[in-house]
Design a protein around this motif. Structure first.
Motif, PDB file in Angstrom:
ATOM      1  N   ALA A  60       0.831  -1.206   0.000  1.00  0.00           N
ATOM      2  CA  ALA A  60       0.000   0.000   0.000  1.00  0.00           C
ATOM      3  C   ALA A  60       0.867   1.259   0.000  1.00  0.00           C
ATOM      4  O   ALA A  60       0.579   2.217  -0.725  1.00  0.00           O
ATOM      5  N   GLU A  61       1.937   1.253   0.805  1.00  0.00           N
ATOM      6  CA  GLU A  61       2.840   2.406   0.841  1.00  0.00           C
ATOM      7  C   GLU A  61       3.521   2.621  -0.508  1.00  0.00           C
ATOM      8  O   GLU A  61       3.665   3.757  -0.964  1.00  0.00           O
ATOM      9  N   LEU A  62       3.916   1.540  -1.126  1.00  0.00           N
ATOM     10  CA  LEU A  62       4.578   1.635  -2.429  1.00  0.00           C
ATOM     11  C   LEU A  62       3.618   2.183  -3.482  1.00  0.00           C
ATOM     12  O   LEU A  62       3.992   3.060  -4.281  1.00  0.00           O
ATOM     13  N   MET A  71       3.226   8.549 -11.148  1.00  0.00           N
ATOM     14  CA  MET A  71       3.774   7.471 -11.961  1.00  0.00           C
ATOM     15  C   MET A  71       2.735   6.372 -12.091  1.00  0.00           C
ATOM     16  O   MET A  71       1.831   6.244 -11.267  1.00  0.00           O
ATOM     17  N   LYS A  72       2.877   5.577 -13.146  1.00  0.00           N
ATOM     18  CA  LYS A  72       1.974   4.451 -13.347  1.00  0.00           C
ATOM     19  C   LYS A  72       2.245   3.419 -12.257  1.00  0.00           C
ATOM     20  O   LYS A  72       3.380   3.047 -11.990  1.00  0.00           O
ATOM     21  N   GLU A  73       1.157   2.980 -11.631  1.00  0.00           N
ATOM     22  CA  GLU A  73       1.295   1.995 -10.557  1.00  0.00           C
ATOM     23  C   GLU A  73       1.848   0.684 -11.109  1.00  0.00           C
ATOM     24  O   GLU A  73       1.482   0.268 -12.209  1.00  0.00           O
ATOM     25  N   PRO A  74       2.700   0.050 -10.350  1.00  0.00           N
ATOM     26  CA  PRO A  74       3.254  -1.234 -10.814  1.00  0.00           C
ATOM     27  C   PRO A  74       2.208  -2.343 -10.712  1.00  0.00           C
ATOM     28  O   PRO A  74       1.219  -2.224 -10.001  1.00  0.00           O
ATOM     29  N   ASP A  75       2.444  -3.388 -11.443  1.00  0.00           N
ATOM     30  CA  ASP A  75       1.539  -4.541 -11.402  1.00  0.00           C
ATOM     31  C   ASP A  75       1.947  -5.463 -10.268  1.00  0.00           C
ATOM     32  O   ASP A  75       2.369  -6.597 -10.484  1.00  0.00           O
ATOM     33  N   LEU A  76       1.809  -4.941  -9.065  1.00  0.00           N
ATOM     34  CA  LEU A  76       2.138  -5.730  -7.882  1.00  0.00           C
ATOM     35  C   LEU A  76       0.849  -6.290  -7.298  1.00  0.00           C
ATOM     36  O   LEU A  76      -0.041  -5.545  -6.915  1.00  0.00           O
ATOM     37  N   ILE A  77       0.771  -7.572  -7.277  1.00  0.00           N
ATOM     38  CA  ILE A  77      -0.394  -8.201  -6.673  1.00  0.00           C
ATOM     39  C   ILE A  77       0.055  -9.360  -5.797  1.00  0.00           C
ATOM     40  O   ILE A  77       1.063 -10.000  -6.064  1.00  0.00           O
ATOM     41  N   ILE A  78      -0.707  -9.549  -4.767  1.00  0.00           N
ATOM     42  CA  ILE A  78      -0.492 -10.713  -3.912  1.00  0.00           C
ATOM     43  C   ILE A  78      -1.437 -11.782  -4.448  1.00  0.00           C
ATOM     44  O   ILE A  78      -2.629 -11.519  -4.633  1.00  0.00           O
ATOM     45  N   PRO A  79      -0.922 -12.961  -4.753  1.00  0.00           N
ATOM     46  CA  PRO A  79      -1.773 -13.997  -5.348  1.00  0.00           C
ATOM     47  C   PRO A  79      -3.031 -14.261  -4.530  1.00  0.00           C
ATOM     48  O   PRO A  79      -2.990 -14.350  -3.307  1.00  0.00           O
ATOM     49  N   ASN A  80      -4.160 -14.353  -5.226  1.00  0.00           N
ATOM     50  CA  ASN A  80      -5.445 -14.570  -4.557  1.00  0.00           C
ATOM     51  C   ASN A  80      -5.487 -15.890  -3.806  1.00  0.00           C
ATOM     52  O   ASN A  80      -6.109 -15.978  -2.747  1.00  0.00           O
ATOM     53  N   ASP A  81      -4.835 -16.917  -4.358  1.00  0.00           N
ATOM     54  CA  ASP A  81      -4.859 -18.200  -3.666  1.00  0.00           C
ATOM     55  C   ASP A  81      -4.094 -18.136  -2.346  1.00  0.00           C
ATOM     56  O   ASP A  81      -4.461 -18.785  -1.379  1.00  0.00           O
ATOM     57  N   LEU A  82      -3.067 -17.300  -2.294  1.00  0.00           N
ATOM     58  CA  LEU A  82      -2.329 -17.105  -1.037  1.00  0.00           C
ATOM     59  C   LEU A  82      -3.211 -16.385  -0.024  1.00  0.00           C
ATOM     60  O   LEU A  82      -3.319 -16.807   1.134  1.00  0.00           O
ATOM     61  N   LYS A  83      -3.866 -15.321  -0.464  1.00  0.00           N
ATOM     62  CA  LYS A  83      -4.768 -14.575   0.428  1.00  0.00           C
ATOM     63  C   LYS A  83      -5.871 -15.485   0.968  1.00  0.00           C
ATOM     64  O   LYS A  83      -6.133 -15.507   2.170  1.00  0.00           O
ATOM     65  N   SER A  84      -6.505 -16.221   0.075  1.00  0.00           N
ATOM     66  CA  SER A  84      -7.628 -17.055   0.507  1.00  0.00           C
ATOM     67  C   SER A  84      -7.158 -18.197   1.410  1.00  0.00           C
ATOM     68  O   SER A  84      -7.862 -18.562   2.356  1.00  0.00           O
ATOM     69  N   ASP A  85      -5.979 -18.744   1.148  1.00  0.00           N
ATOM     70  CA  ASP A  85      -5.456 -19.817   1.989  1.00  0.00           C
ATOM     71  C   ASP A  85      -5.170 -19.310   3.404  1.00  0.00           C
ATOM     72  O   ASP A  85      -5.494 -19.968   4.387  1.00  0.00           O
TER      73      ASP A  85
END
Length: 124
Positions: A60-62, A71-85
């Motif tokens: 979030a800070e980044l 600047m264009k936001e980077p394509d940083l995502i935390i995998p959904n399967d990790l979040k749901s697990d």
């Protein structure tokens, strides 16, 4: 700009590293009859969840820094399967912890006092 790109790269590595550690350290095949094993697993899970929350805060800070500098936001995502697990494991262990807490409260009562309120076992 270089610093932000380096931060993005570091965060991606951190997420990948955490995901590998999560798969290795997440609770599985726990001896639920042993209070010490359960307590150790809860402690370990708490540390992993805290680390995951820290990663989400850094993300979030980044993103905020990228927005601040237009600047264009980077394509940083935390995998959904990790979040749901992680959420699934936390929900399961929260239920188990609540059960154990209520069980401990009932075990602490004497049989005489519990006998008069036997109907409370129906809710248990």
């Amino acid at each position: 700009m270089e610093i932000l790109n380096r931060d993005v790269s570091n965060l991606q590595k951190q997420v990948a590293s955490f995901e590998e550690r999560w798969e290795t350290l997440k609770p599985k095949d726990v001896n639920l009859e042993s209070r010490s094993c359960v307590k150790d697993e809860m402690t370990k899970l708490g540390h992993l969840v805290q680390e995951f929350d820290d990663i989400k805060k850094e993300l979030a800070e980044l993103r905020d820094n990228f927005i601040k500098f237009d600047m264009k936001e980077p394509d940083l995502i935390i995998p959904n399967d990790l979040k749901s697990d992680i959420e699934c494991n936390m929900n399961i262990w929260d239920i188990f912890t609540n059960f154990n807490t209520e069980f401990d409260v009932m075990c602490a009562k004497s049989w005489i006092s519990l006998r008069t309120n036997i109907f409370t076992l129906d809710d248990f």
